[in-house]
Design a protein around this motif. Structure first.
Motif, short mmCIF file in Angstrom:
data_model
loop_
_atom_site.label_atom_id
_atom_site.label_comp_id
_atom_site.label_asym_id
_atom_site.label_seq_id
_atom_site.Cartn_x
_atom_site.Cartn_y
_atom_site.Cartn_z
N ILE A 266 73.47 -45.79 -36.74
CA ILE A 266 73.42 -47.18 -36.29
C ILE A 266 73.94 -47.33 -34.87
CG2 ILE A 266 74.35 -49.49 -36.71
CD1 ILE A 266 74.35 -48.85 -39.69
N ARG A 267 74.96 -46.59 -34.52
CA ARG A 267 75.58 -46.78 -33.20
C ARG A 267 75.22 -45.67 -32.21
NH1 ARG A 267 81.72 -48.26 -35.23
NH2 ARG A 267 81.18 -50.13 -36.41
N SER A 268 74.32 -44.79 -32.61
CA SER A 268 74.05 -43.65 -31.75
C SER A 268 73.08 -44.00 -30.63
CB SER A 268 73.46 -42.50 -32.57
OG SER A 268 72.20 -42.86 -33.06
N SER A 269 73.07 -43.16 -29.61
CA SER A 269 72.11 -43.30 -28.52
C SER A 269 71.94 -41.93 -27.88
CB SER A 269 72.60 -44.31 -27.47
OG SER A 269 73.82 -43.88 -26.90
N LEU A 270 70.85 -41.79 -27.10
CA LEU A 270 70.58 -40.52 -26.44
C LEU A 270 70.85 -40.67 -24.94
CD1 LEU A 270 69.46 -37.67 -26.90
CD2 LEU A 270 67.22 -38.53 -26.27
N LYS B 228 67.39 -46.22 -29.30
CA LYS B 228 68.24 -45.04 -29.49
C LYS B 228 67.71 -43.84 -28.73
CE LYS B 228 69.62 -46.39 -34.16
NZ LYS B 228 69.48 -46.06 -35.61
N ALA B 229 66.40 -43.71 -28.70
CA ALA B 229 65.72 -42.62 -28.01
C ALA B 229 64.23 -42.94 -28.03
CB ALA B 229 65.99 -41.28 -28.70
N THR B 230 63.46 -42.13 -27.34
CA THR B 230 62.00 -42.25 -27.35
C THR B 230 61.42 -41.12 -28.17
OG1 THR B 230 61.95 -43.33 -25.17
CG2 THR B 230 59.91 -42.29 -25.95
N VAL B 231 60.57 -41.48 -29.13
CA VAL B 231 59.91 -40.50 -29.98
C VAL B 231 58.43 -40.47 -29.63
CG1 VAL B 231 59.36 -39.82 -32.35
CG2 VAL B 231 61.55 -40.93 -31.86
N PHE B 232 57.92 -39.28 -29.33
CA PHE B 232 56.48 -39.08 -29.16
C PHE B 232 55.94 -38.44 -30.43
CE2 PHE B 232 55.04 -39.04 -24.49
CZ PHE B 232 56.01 -39.95 -24.09
N ILE C 68 55.23 -45.02 -37.58
CA ILE C 68 55.55 -45.78 -36.37
C ILE C 68 56.45 -46.99 -36.69
CG2 ILE C 68 54.63 -47.07 -34.41
CD1 ILE C 68 52.05 -45.33 -34.69
N PRO C 69 56.08 -47.87 -37.61
CA PRO C 69 56.95 -49.02 -37.91
C PRO C 69 58.31 -48.58 -38.45
CG PRO C 69 54.76 -49.37 -38.81
CD PRO C 69 54.83 -47.94 -38.41
N PHE C 70 58.31 -47.52 -39.23
CA PHE C 70 59.55 -46.99 -39.79
C PHE C 70 60.51 -46.56 -38.68
CE2 PHE C 70 61.81 -43.07 -40.91
CZ PHE C 70 62.67 -43.55 -41.90
N LEU C 71 60.00 -45.84 -37.70
CA LEU C 71 60.85 -45.38 -36.59
C LEU C 71 61.27 -46.55 -35.71
CD1 LEU C 71 58.94 -42.09 -35.76
CD2 LEU C 71 61.29 -42.25 -36.62
N PHE D 255 64.05 -46.74 -32.60
CA PHE D 255 63.47 -45.83 -31.62
C PHE D 255 62.28 -46.48 -30.92
CE2 PHE D 255 65.33 -42.95 -34.78
CZ PHE D 255 66.06 -42.10 -33.97
N ARG D 256 62.08 -46.13 -29.66
CA ARG D 256 60.80 -46.41 -29.03
C ARG D 256 59.83 -45.33 -29.50
NH1 ARG D 256 59.13 -46.67 -22.54
NH2 ARG D 256 57.13 -47.69 -22.89
N VAL D 257 58.58 -45.69 -29.76
CA VAL D 257 57.62 -44.75 -30.31
C VAL D 257 56.34 -44.76 -29.46
CG1 VAL D 257 56.40 -44.00 -32.37
CG2 VAL D 257 58.55 -45.24 -32.61
#
Length: 331
Positions: free
Chosen positions: A327-331, A31-35, A51-54, A59-61
């Motif tokens: 569920i269907r979102s993206s960045l 969906k997006a990348t989270v730092f 981390i596992p939750f995201l 999300f990529r983490v």
């Protein structure tokens, strides 16, 4: 971490080698990348419950050990300039890592010093950072006039006296072995002596006389404590304390942002109501600088990420879904 979705990697960022955890979700397109940015005295693994939750959310983490910590380079000051540990330098290194990973936009979250990093990174690199969240650390506006830490402590923030001690050079003189690092970490994560002796006093700093008295912390089990001790023993504690020596350097660099004091990105702030340093009243004027602010809180100490992980994650989930990352979102 015992999760096959998470890899341990390194990257050279503006001349220094960083270690980071790279988490890839099972979905084909994240969906997006989270730092996620840690603080002191912590490591990338401090986000182990998020981390596992995201990843489960799609999300990529990406979670670096910041400069001076763990398996990331730890340049000494001196001979190196203290600006290596400034908020601008950290922001630029995050931007470089995002570029190397092919992430034109990122969601940026932080805790403790990591919280200060994400506020400034959102200002230094607004084109990169789409959303911001901070756990415990309130936004601090950029000031036109320099205020020394000594004056801040004498004035409205006496409970920041510990920062003077951490910056003084005294702490690394007695936390200088694997044994003392172990005792230090137990104390910083809530371990006390047999008569309730504490290692950390917000107004005074690290109480050397109590370091041998500290018993086990309830927040770090033996396996996790062993990991922290090993990582902190790689370079010692000196380099991590350089973050507390950057007040003047940060002010000088941030004069370039003095007319950009607003954080315009959608923002979440999670207050830990029992934080003895980053107290709730410190966040009272954040709306003045952050027009798109969502507030929440957890009944936790400074270590909310590991003390109340389910609550923190629930708040994150609600906010991220409210930002369109359903569920269907993206960045």
């Amino acid at each position: 971490m015992d999760d096959t979705r998470i890899s341990s990697k390194t990257a050279i960022l503006n001349g220094y080698t960083y270690h980071y955890l790279d988490g890839t979700p099972d979905t084909k397109t994240p969906k997006a990348t989270v730092f996620l940015i840690h603080g002191w005295p912590d490591l990338s693994i401090g986000w182990r419950n998020q981390i596992p939750f995201l990843l489960d959310m799609g999300f990529r983490v990406v979670v670096p050990d910041m400069l001076g910590y763990g398996r990331t380079d730890a340049p000494k000051v001196p001979p190196n300039p203290v600006n290596l540990y400034s908020l601008k330098r950290a922001s630029d290194d995050i931007a470089e890592l995002a570029k190397q990973l092919g992430a034109p936009k990122i969601i940026l979250g932080g805790h403790d010093w990591g919280g200060m990093v994400v506020w400034r990174a959102a200002q230094w690199h607004p084109e990169l950072i789409s959303h911001v969240f901070s756990v415990c650390t309130p936004y601090a506006p950029i000031q036109k006039q320099y205020l020394a830490l000594e004056d801040l402590v004498k004035g409205r923030l006496p409970h920041f006296g510990y920062q003077l001690h951490l910056a003084s050079g005294e702490v690394e003189e007695f936390i200088n072995s694997e044994e003392t690092i172990r005792q230090f970490l137990k104390g910083m994560y809530g371990g006390t002596g047999p008569n309730g002796e504490v290692l950390f006093d917000p107004a005074k700093g690290i109480l050397a006389e109590n370091i041998q008295k500290v018993r086990d912390s309830r927040l770090l089990d033996e396996k996790m404590l062993d990991y922290y001790v090993k990582e902190y023993s790689r370079s010692g504690i000196h380099s991590t304390l350089n973050w507390y020596r950057t007040r003047k350097a940060n002010w000088e660099e941030e004069l370039a942002l003095v007319d950009k004091n607003v954080v315009s990105q959608p923002t979440l702030f999670i207050q830990a109501t029992h934080d003895s340093v980053l107290k709730p009243e410190m966040s009272k004027e954040m709306e003045k600088y952050i027009p798109n602010l969502t507030r929440s809180e957890v009944a936790a100490s400074h270590w909310a990420l590991i003390q109340k992980p389910e609550e923190v994650n629930s708040i994150l989930k609600k906010w991220l879904e409210g930002q369109g990352f359903g569920i269907r979102s993206s960045l």
